[in-house]
Structures are given as C-alpha cells and as structure tokens.
Design an enzyme around this catalytic site. Structure first.
Site, PDB file in Angstrom:
ATOM      1  N   ASP A   1       5.397   0.355  -6.418  1.00 53.78           N
ATOM      2  CA  ASP A   1       4.118   0.833  -6.938  1.00 53.78           C
ATOM      3  C   ASP A   1       4.444   1.868  -8.021  1.00 53.78           C
ATOM      4  O   ASP A   1       4.959   2.941  -7.726  1.00 53.78           O
ATOM      5  CB  ASP A   1       3.306   1.450  -5.786  1.00 53.78           C
ATOM      6  CG  ASP A   1       1.935   1.962  -6.230  1.00 53.78           C
ATOM      7  OD1 ASP A   1       1.782   2.324  -7.415  1.00 53.78           O
ATOM      8  OD2 ASP A   1       1.025   2.020  -5.383  1.00 53.78           O
TER       9      ASP A   1
ATOM     10  N   ARG B   1     -12.974 -16.221 -11.064  1.00 57.44           N
ATOM     11  CA  ARG B   1     -12.182 -15.914  -9.857  1.00 57.44           C
ATOM     12  C   ARG B   1     -10.730 -16.350 -10.003  1.00 57.44           C
ATOM     13  O   ARG B   1      -9.830 -15.803  -9.356  1.00 57.44           O
ATOM     14  CB  ARG B   1     -12.806 -16.543  -8.599  1.00 57.44           C
ATOM     15  CG  ARG B   1     -11.959 -16.270  -7.334  1.00 57.44           C
ATOM     16  CD  ARG B   1     -12.671 -16.571  -6.035  1.00 57.44           C
ATOM     17  NE  ARG B   1     -13.389 -17.820  -6.047  1.00 57.44           N
ATOM     18  CZ  ARG B   1     -12.824 -19.028  -5.943  1.00 57.44           C
ATOM     19  NH1 ARG B   1     -11.512 -19.141  -5.797  1.00 57.44           N
ATOM     20  NH2 ARG B   1     -13.561 -20.115  -5.981  1.00 57.44           N
TER      21      ARG B   1
ATOM     22  N   TYR C   1       0.882   5.857  -0.616  1.00 52.37           N
ATOM     23  CA  TYR C   1      -0.549   6.067  -0.825  1.00 52.37           C
ATOM     24  C   TYR C   1      -1.316   5.729   0.461  1.00 52.37           C
ATOM     25  O   TYR C   1      -0.994   4.740   1.131  1.00 52.37           O
ATOM     26  CB  TYR C   1      -1.005   5.174  -1.984  1.00 52.37           C
ATOM     27  CG  TYR C   1      -2.483   5.133  -2.169  1.00 52.37           C
ATOM     28  CD1 TYR C   1      -3.158   6.188  -2.761  1.00 52.37           C
ATOM     29  CD2 TYR C   1      -3.226   4.032  -1.741  1.00 52.37           C
ATOM     30  CE1 TYR C   1      -4.533   6.158  -2.918  1.00 52.37           C
ATOM     31  CE2 TYR C   1      -4.603   3.991  -1.901  1.00 52.37           C
ATOM     32  CZ  TYR C   1      -5.249   5.061  -2.482  1.00 52.37           C
ATOM     33  OH  TYR C   1      -6.608   5.025  -2.631  1.00 52.37           O
TER      34      TYR C   1
HETATM   35  C1  LIG Z   1      -5.096   4.905  -6.016  1.00 56.23           C
HETATM   36  C2  LIG Z   1      -3.810   4.316  -5.629  1.00 56.23           C
HETATM   37  C3  LIG Z   1      -3.746   3.039  -5.051  1.00 56.23           C
HETATM   38  C4  LIG Z   1      -4.989   2.243  -4.725  1.00 56.23           C
HETATM   39  O1  LIG Z   1      -5.652   1.863  -5.887  1.00 56.23           O
HETATM   40  P1  LIG Z   1      -7.223   1.508  -5.953  1.00 56.23           P
HETATM   41  O2  LIG Z   1      -7.383   1.135  -7.387  1.00 56.23           O
HETATM   42  O3  LIG Z   1      -7.985   2.727  -5.537  1.00 56.23           O
HETATM   43  O4  LIG Z   1      -7.456   0.363  -5.026  1.00 56.23           O
HETATM   44  C5  LIG Z   1      -2.493   2.521  -4.773  1.00 56.23           C
HETATM   45  N1  LIG Z   1      -1.362   3.208  -5.017  1.00 56.23           N
HETATM   46  C6  LIG Z   1      -1.376   4.447  -5.565  1.00 56.23           C
HETATM   47  C7  LIG Z   1      -0.100   5.157  -5.803  1.00 56.23           C
HETATM   48  C8  LIG Z   1      -2.603   5.040  -5.890  1.00 56.23           C
HETATM   49  O5  LIG Z   1      -2.611   6.265  -6.402  1.00 56.23           O
END
Ligand SMILES: *Cc1c(COP(=O)(O)O)cnc(C)c1O
Length: 363
Positions: free
Chosen positions: A176, A51, A105
C-alpha cells in the site's frame, strides 16, 4: 506507454501520460454513459460498461497511473478498500495464508482480522522492520502485505527486504503506497508485484472523492479486474474525471506538503518528546497529553480523518481510524491515547504554525 512518455519525468507524466485527445479536447471529457455499442467483442471483460471499468475515462486513468507507478497496467476502484479487498481476494484463496504487517490502516487491519478468516484465509501478523528470519512463515503462506510508510507511526518499510523474502519463498508481494506516493517510492521498480493506493488521499488530493487503485503487471491486473467485475467496486466516470484532474497537480502539491511537514516536524520536536516523521511525505504523528483540548482549539486545521488533501487535517487515531481495534490490538500497533496525526495541506506554512501555536497548551 509510448517511448516518448517513458522518457518523461513524473511531473510531466502526471499531466499527460495516457491522454487521448477526444475531438481535440485538452481535458478528458466525462463519458457519462453506462453502456456502449460494442460489436465484435469476444470476451466479457472487454464489453464497454462502467462496472467493467472499460469507459474512456477508465482507460485514460489506467494508463496515467501505470505510467506514474512504472507498471504495465492499472485498475481504479470505488475506494481504497475496494482496491485492497479485491486484490487480496484475487491473490489468495481458501486454505492459504497471508503475512501482513502489523498496524496497517484500520480498515485493512479489520478486513484481515475479521473478514479473511471467514473465507478460510488465515493471516499472520509480523513487524516488517525486524529480521526476516523471525517472520511467521507457514507452509501455505502465499502472499505478503505491507504499507511503504506505515500508518499512523510513519515507519519506512525496507521494501528490498520484502522483495527478497517474497521471491525466496514464492510469495506474491503487495504494498500500500498511499502515504509515500510514486513521488517517494515506486515499489514495482524494486520488484514488488502489486502496488495499492487509497486514491482518496494524495493521488486525488482535494478531499472530494473516494477512490482506489492497483498497479502491476498486465497479467495480474487483468485477474484483479475480472474479480472486480464480479464484486462490483468499480469507479464512476465522474469520479474518474475528478481523479484525473487531481493527479495533474500531485507532484506540485506533494512537494509543498512535504516541505511544510518538515518544518512542522521541527517545530513539534522543540515542544514534545515523541514525534514520528520519516523526513518524507506530508503526514506527521506526535504524542501530547490532553490532545483533545489542543485539537478543539485548532482553527485552520480541521479535525477530521483522512489525509493527503490540500486542507490540513488533524486527528487522534485512537478516537477515529483505530476505533474498530481492541485496546490490545491498538497497543500492538503502537497507537496510544495521546497520539495525534497531522496531514499537512497546501496552506501557507506561517499560517499553519500560527494555528498550532495558538492551540498549543500554555505551560
Ligand atoms: C485511507 C486509507 C485506505 C482506505 O482507503 P479508502 O479510500 O478510504 O477506502 C487504505 N490504506 C491507507 C494507507 C489509507 O490511508
């Protein structure tokens, strides 16, 4: 990172950065042990326990991801959402505000709209492609959040503008980078503070795990790691192993997917008016009347959410990833009922075009 590694190109770093040769093994073995004998440790976060993200599988992966994104340190998490929620909760506290790009997202958008306010963190949404003078800054705004290529309309966000705005107003900047990957953009090099990934997508690339990552300065990553230790969204060593394996072919896969996506985008532009493709990456969006009928006829493309895997996928965002949004929120994010998103995989481009052609509505 060793000085040798700093000189290597991304294709080499993806395979070798951070590698430790356990008993000479070419591949990092899976250390399937929840706890480790750890005498002499003086701080909680240094204990070896899954963890706490301190297993050898975590260590190698962190070094690999830090090298790819040009950061000092990295942290992997149990999902992309675990990376995003843990990072945002580490950067912000009750009474502060977040500036967030509109149309992120769906999961991120819902977290910002429905979870953060419950914790006393307010969110102001803005359009990152407009003049920064119009961005809704408040006296207690502490951070700014964007996606380097927005989902699902695939707008490329001017990160230099975000960096200068963040620096000018003392904000922590978060990007992101899931859609662009470090092959197209390395936001930390431009001065962004933290880079986030859904490693479920391109980084792993094989549609077989859910994982996330955050990369940045050692100091910021340690703060996020301490929060993850409490929140508990750490990645299992077996998933670490799969992610490390997937990363090795990221440059190969991404190059193939981008090349094919450019061809598919041209094919679509000859047939429909609205095609969103920024000229980079492997995801395309377009508008088509009666899209569901076309999707139902696809044979090679699977109709499923997610993206970035070697398998080509097709999805109608309004009927999947945006399902948690209200009609008004969807409209603001530019998502309508006709929008289709394709994630181009690594299949032969001729076969992909043939599949689209046989599914295409006859005129
Ligand atoms: C899929 C996605 C997420 C979330 O990711 P998970 O691995 O499904 O939790 C976040 N940001 C973007 C741009 C994504 O495409």
């Amino acid at each position: 990172m060793s000085s040798d590694e700093r000189r290597h190109a991304l294709a080499t770093l993806a395979i070798h950065a951070g590698t430790e040769r356990f008993d000479g093994a070419v591949v990092t073995p899976i250390f399937q042990s929840s706890t480790y004998a750890s005498a002499g440790v003086t701080e909680y976060h240094q204990l070896k326990y899954i963890r706490l993200s301190t297993s050898p599988n975590h260590r190698v992966l962190h070094a690999r991801l830090a090298a790819l994104e040009c950061g000092e340190d990295a942290l992997v998490t149990a999902s992309g959402m675990a990376a995003i929620t843990t990072t945002v909760l580490s950067v912000l506290q009750a009474g502060s505000r977040l500036l967030a790009e509109i149309g992120c997202y769906g999961g991120t958008d819902s977290f910002f709209r429905h979870e953060l306010p419950r914790l006393g963190i307010e969110v102001d949404f803005f359009d990152a492609t407009t003049d920064p003078a119009s961005w809704p800054l408040q006296p207690n705004t502490r951070a700014i959040y964007v996606e380097s290529i927005s989902n699902p309309l695939l707008r490329v966000i001017p990160l230099e503008t975000v960096v200068s705005f963040a620096r000018g107003h003392g904000l922590v900047s978060m990007v992101d980078n899931t859609f662009a990957t470090p092959l197209e953009m390395r936001p930390l090099e431009l001065g962004i503070d933290l880079v986030l990934h859904s490693a479920t997508k391109y980084l792993n690339g094989h549609s077989d795990i859910v994982a996330g990552a955050v990369v940045g300065s050692a100091k910021r990553i340690l703060a996020i790691r301490k929060r993850l230790n409490h929140l508990g969204g750490s990645l299992d060593p077996h998933a670490c192993y799969l992610l490390e394996r997937g990363l090795k072919t990221l440059p190969l896969r991404f190059r193939q997917q981008s090349a094919s996506a450019a061809v598919v985008a041209d094919w679509l532009r000859e047939r429909v008016e609205v095609v969103h493709y920024p000229g980079i990456g492997g995801v395309i969006a377009f508008e088509l009347d009666d899209a569901d009928a076309m999707l139902a006829r696809l044979k090679l493309f699977l109709v499923a959410p997610s993206l970035g895997g070697v398998e080509s996928l097709a999805v109608r965002p309004a009927a999947s990833t945006a399902l948690e949004m209200t009609p008004k929120e969807m409209e603001a994010a530019g998502i309508n009922q006709h929008l289709v998103r394709l994630s181009i995989g690594c299949e032969d481009i001729g076969d992909l075009l043939a599949d689209l052609a046989q599914a295409w509505p006859s005129l």
